[in-house]
Design an enzyme around this catalytic site. Structure first.
Site, PDB file in Angstrom:
ATOM      1  N   CYS A 145       0.822  -1.177  -0.023  1.00 48.53           N
ATOM      2  CA  CYS A 145      -0.004   0.096   0.136  1.00 48.53           C
ATOM      3  C   CYS A 145       0.857   1.076   0.003  1.00 48.53           C
ATOM      4  O   CYS A 145       1.710   1.617  -1.089  1.00 48.53           O
ATOM      5  CB  CYS A 145      -0.987  -0.047   1.269  1.00 48.53           C
ATOM      6  SG  CYS A 145      -2.339   1.127   1.185  1.00 48.53           S
TER       7      CYS A 145
ATOM      8  N   HIS B 278      -3.505  -5.570   0.955  1.00 47.75           N
ATOM      9  CA  HIS B 278      -2.901  -5.815   2.184  1.00 47.75           C
ATOM     10  C   HIS B 278      -3.124  -7.373   2.710  1.00 47.75           C
ATOM     11  O   HIS B 278      -3.810  -7.959   3.354  1.00 47.75           O
ATOM     12  CB  HIS B 278      -3.719  -5.017   3.190  1.00 47.75           C
ATOM     13  CG  HIS B 278      -3.389  -3.620   3.411  1.00 47.75           C
ATOM     14  ND1 HIS B 278      -2.421  -3.097   4.029  1.00 47.75           N
ATOM     15  CD2 HIS B 278      -4.113  -2.467   2.877  1.00 47.75           C
ATOM     16  CE1 HIS B 278      -2.538  -1.693   3.914  1.00 47.75           C
ATOM     17  NE2 HIS B 278      -3.614  -1.311   3.181  1.00 47.75           N
TER      18      HIS B 278
ATOM     19  N   GLU C  85      -1.402  -8.800   4.752  1.00 49.16           N
ATOM     20  CA  GLU C  85      -1.265  -9.064   6.302  1.00 49.16           C
ATOM     21  C   GLU C  85      -2.521  -9.026   6.896  1.00 49.16           C
ATOM     22  O   GLU C  85      -2.664  -9.259   8.079  1.00 49.16           O
ATOM     23  CB  GLU C  85      -0.173  -7.794   6.769  1.00 49.16           C
ATOM     24  CG  GLU C  85      -0.938  -6.652   7.216  1.00 49.16           C
ATOM     25  CD  GLU C  85      -0.930  -5.745   5.872  1.00 49.16           C
ATOM     26  OE1 GLU C  85      -0.546  -6.184   4.826  1.00 49.16           O
ATOM     27  OE2 GLU C  85      -1.339  -4.172   6.068  1.00 49.16           O
TER      28      GLU C  85
END
Lengths: 229, 725
Positions: A86, A203, A205
């Site tokens: 990002c 993302h 994660e």
């Protein structure tokens, strides 16, 4: 695998990615302050999501000039794996480690939602754990994720297999409707020519635990663990 | 003694919003005529916004205590115990007036302000919510306001990296001239690391950290304490400008400094800026304060003491430190690129002494001013009871369902929450769109459930039952996900309290709220009041918003609204009576805003909620939705849409009132074996009724009528984008 997360003023996914790195590798990553002039010995450098320097001037532009980025560029050129997520992707383009730019989303709004991605190449160190053309569900959360590169750059990226993730629909088609932000060729993530630097707007994660909605993103970190350990 | 200081006049006093009798009181307290700086300070401290002069009397009646309460109202935010040495700190606050004048910055700084209230107390903010009200969808200003407010909330919350996990939006013509923006923040702290604002030690340094002070927001609190008129556009300069990047740095810097033991007391600079923060710290500490205003970090040259004391520049904090710890604090602030300045000292004088280059420019007694602010028992009249309403039977239940589900107050809020980062921090276990958001307590299995609720149309028809309903709905939303309700924060939004009928709404709503909070064991731990939400005499609907917080022990035992398995049975728990007064069916399908609000039976509410929560905690139920706006069939349709499933109605009930009535204390659950719920409900004396079976991809009625789930979804999801296109 020894991982480090660069913390810029305004980073806000630094803890999130550190949690996943610790869960996957078994040890907490080094948190490296943007103002530092030295990098510890690392196998993986992560530039996290967030709004470094408040996105002032241009997303990632000020962070790319941080003292630590000189060291990150050197490490990347020496072959260390670098993952920009990002805002981290925006920093990588501003620092010249990846080509192109991230512009304001096509519809001008910030977008936070799960999107389908197609893994275009599962031979990279970031994607070994996926299957070729696997469809994965990963969230995006950005205002400026509209990837742009000129025709020649785009041709090179596509020709050299540097497009690693593409926005697709549920059927796996890179349709216009599946493109959340107007990115050229539905590009969600790209590799550098040497294959050790990945920038991606989604993302991974945030999809590393069933309780949060899925584990498709965790595979990326596991792939890195497998290749870099 | 002249009544006015040479710097002031009757006109200037009036411009400062002080009534003549209030000004006389100020002169009496001072023992002389206040100068312009002192007058400015009286003006903001005694503004409705800061003093709660119209509402204080009634707020005192609310229950604020319980074994779970660590800190009730009176501090920056409320604090509740969530076990294991941890506390949740939360509060809701309005930013209505500024958001109407300048929606992006008004809403953004609303978020910034409530975040500061929470991290000032030592908590890391973990979730934001917001309750929004706008005018009619077709009013020329509505689109602009909705887009600006949503972008402002997102722009601020996304950047600071705190997930915006929930909220509510209503549209009604009564908000055409006054939108409502109520923002709530929830934070987490250790119970032994909670910070308070009382500056009780004498001789310690007063320290200013954060952004520099500029000329923005001067008299914001006064602006927020009057009605709007056609000149309100001119008040744009009173709206502050937010810088979420600095706020993020301030959060990290304050939490880093709080991890040491250098801070004695801390207070954010919110409404009325340096004035109210320094007053509160000294007043609560029973001390005095000397401020050297020339030491305050300034954004521009030539600022006056008056401007410095009244500026509402954002992202600033005031704290007292243990003497000698200044260098340590300064180093942390500088690491994060923030200003740091020692601007004064705590004294034993009980006075606020303001200096400029060593010369005294203002000198006011603290307690008489802070504590003796006006308190009014304003005249109030009760809202008359609404006559019953009769409505014709629906000609086509499913076509009315399609109308309802696409209507502005019921359609999907996805367009809004997709503009908010609702996942950052990696603990959002239940995302927006359900009954309550659930955020995991980082590193544990515990979850905090949260919701914001109010049904203004009920409050207009019957303020007391509407006030109670807002609490009951919060209780239901928390129970429906499986969380035990702990406490609430409230945001009372009303029109001009000097009108007895408006004051009557406030009084009724607070009474109803208080009764519900007592019965449902949800004390009020913090809150905010926003009055004068009127434009050219047109008041908003009475809107007493409740922000509720609950705790679940194990996030693996959580329910969501989405249907999960074909073959499950849908059961409604609670008594259905068919109350159509003030229902959305009446409004959306018949254009009638009429009838009494649904009755509230708090004992029944509690028993039903406790029963449903028990089923979820035991792992018997993982699919649950409370029945609220729109009634039963709307609840069932929402569950079908969320789970992408079909539903075959098996209940023999066919009346419109059964399917679209909005009586309270009801939930719909879906589970494989309904018998177990029936048995337990019988034992508990709670009525249940089998509604439907999960199957196929459409909603079908026993009559054979059918509507595809995907068609309903496209209406549901298309609602807001169509309205705002």
């Amino acid at each position: 695998m020894k991982a480090g997360v660069i913390v810029f003023p305004g980073s806000n996914c630094d803890r999130d990615v550190a949690v996943v790195l610790e869960a996957v590798t078994g040890s907490a990553p080094a948190m490296v302050w943007h103002g530092d002039h030295d990098l510890p010995e690392l196998d993986l450098i992560v530039l996290p999501g967030g709004f470094s320097y408040g996105d002032y001037l241009r997303c990632g532009a000020m962070s790319a000039k941080s003292p630590i980025m000189r060291e990150v560029v050197k490490a990347a050129e020496a072959g260390t794996a670098v993952l920009g997520i990002c805002n981290g992707f925006q920093v990588l383009t501003e620092a010249g480690l990846l080509p192109g730019a991230l512009m304001r989303n096509r519809d001008l709004n910030f977008i936070c939602k799960d999107v389908w991605l197609r893994v275009e190449d599962c031979a990279s160190r970031f994607t070994l754990g996926y299957e070729d053309e696997q469809r994965i569900l990963v969230p995006i959360a950005h205002h400026d994720g509209n990837y742009y590169a000129d025709d020649a750059t785009l041709e090179r990226l596509e020709g050299e297999g540097q497009v690693l993730f593409r926005y697709v629909d549920e059927q796996g088609e890179a349709s216009k409707a599946a493109n959340p932000n107007g990115s050229r060729n539905n590009i969600a993530g790209i590799l550098n020519a040497d294959g050790n630097v990945l920038g991606m707007m989604p993302h991974p994660e945030r999809m590393a635990e069933a309780a949060l909605g899925g584990t498709d993103g965790r595979v990326l970190f596991e792939s890195l663990l497998d290749t870099l350990s | 003694m002249s009544l006015y200081h040479p710097e002031t006049s009757a006109e200037i006093v009036a411009e400062h919003g002080l009534a003549p009798d209030e000004y006389e009181k100020a002169v009496a307290i001072m023992g002389r005529a206040p100068n312009l700086l002192e007058l400015g300070i009286f003006s903001v401290m005694w503004s409705e916004h800061c003093s709660y002069k119209s509402s204080k009397l009634w707020l005192k009646t609310l229950p604020t205590e319980g074994p779970q309460v660590i800190q009730g109202p009176g501090e920056n935010a409320g604090v509740v115990d969530i076990g294991d040495g941890q506390a949740a700190i939360f509060k809701i606050e309005s930013h209505n007036h500024p958001s109407f004048i300048e929606p992006y910055q008004g809403a953004a700084t609303g978020v910034g302000g409530i975040l500061r209230d929470v991290f000032t107390m030592g908590a890391r903010p973990v979730a934001n919510l917001n309750a929004l009200r706008f005018g009619a969808p077709d009013h020329p200003r509505t689109k602009h306001l909705v887009k600006g407010v949503v972008a402002g909330i997102g722009g601020y919350g996304n950047c600071v990296g705190v997930p915006t996990v929930g909220g509510e939006i209503n549209f009604h013509p009564a908000y055409n001239g006054n939108c409502l923006v109520n923002a709530m923040t929830v934070g987490l702290a250790d119970t032994d690391k909670i910070f308070y604002s009382a500056a009780s030690q004498i001789g310690v340094p007063v320290v200013y950290v954060g952004s520099k002070t500029g000329r923005d927001g001067i008299h914001g609190a006064t602006m927020a304490s009057t009605e709007f008129d056609e000149d309100s556009e001119e008040k744009r300069p009173t709206v502050q400008v937010g810088d979420p990047f600095t706020e993020k740095l301030l959060i990290e810097a304050c939490l880093e400094l709080m991890a040491t033991d250098a801070i004695l007391a801390i207070q954010d600079m919110g409404a009325a800026g340096l004035t109210s923060s320094s007053f509160e710290m000294a007043s609560k500490g029973g001390t005095g304060v000397v401020l050297e205003l020339d030491k305050v970090p300034m954004r521009e040259a030539g600022m006056t003491p008056y401007e410095l004391m009244l500026s509402e520049s954002q992202e600033r904090m005031l704290m007292t430190l243990k003497p000698g710890r200044e260098p340590e604090a300064q180093a942390i602030m500088e690491k994060w690129g923030l200003d740091f300045a020692v601007v004064g000292t705590i004294t034993d004088t009980g006075r606020m002494q303001l200096k400029w280059d060593g010369e005294t420019v203002g000198d006011l007694p603290i307690d008489p001013l802070a504590l003796a602010s006006p308190e009014y028992d304003r005249p109030h009249v009760a809202t008359p009871a609404q006559p019953a309403v009769t409505l014709p039977e629906s000609q086509d239940l499913l076509s009315d369902l399609a109308t309802l589900i696409a209507s502005p107050d019921l359609c999907s809020r996805r367009w809004v929450w997709e503009q908010y980062d609702h996942m950052v921090m990696g603990d959002t276990i239940q995302r927006p769109g359900g009954d309550a958001a659930v955020v995991r307590v980082h590193g544990s299995q515990k979850g905090l459930a949260m919701s914001v609720d109010c049904s203004p149309r009920y409050c207009l028809a019957d303020p007391q039952s509407g006030g109670a309903q807002a609490v009951a709905e919060g209780f239901r939303n928390l129970s429906a996900v499986g969380a035990k309700p702990l406490a609430v924060t409230n945001n009372l939004n009303f029109g001009n309290p000097q009108k007895p009928e408006i004051m009557g709404q406030l009084v009724g709503a607070v009474q109803g709220m208080g009764e519900a909070c007592k019965a449902l064991d949800m004390p009020v731990v913090s809150g905010n009041v926003s009055l004068y939400n009127e434009t050219e005499g047109q008041a908003i609907l009475p809107t007493p918003v409740i922000g509720s917080l609950g705790l679940m022990a194990d996030i693996d035992r959580m329910a969501t609204v989405a249907l999960k398995r074909d073959g499950d049975t849908l059961v409604v728990i609670g008594q259905s009576q068919g109350h159509l007064g003030q229902s959305l069916y009446a409004r959306e399908c018949h254009g009638l805003e009429a009838g009494p609000a649904p009755a509230i039976d708090l004992q029944r509410e509690r028993a039903t909620g406790d029963f449903v929560r028990g089923l979820i905690e035991e792992g018997l139920v993982d699919t649950c939705h409370d029945v609220s706006d729109g009634g039963l069939l709307v609840a069932v349709a929402e569950m079908a849409i969320a789970g992408d499933k079909g539903v075959a109605i098996v209940s023999a009930e066919t009346s419109t009132a059964f399917w679209y009535g909005e009586e309270q204390a009801r939930y719909v659950v879906a589970l494989p074996d309904a018998a177990v719920v029936q048995e337990r409900a019988k034992a508990a004396g709670i009525p249940v009724h089998i509604l439907a079976r999960v199957e196929g991809d459409a909603i079908t009625l026993p009559s054979g009528q059918i509507v595809a789930t995907r068609d309903l979804r496209s209406k549901f999801e298309g609602g807001l984008p169509t309205l705002l296109a």
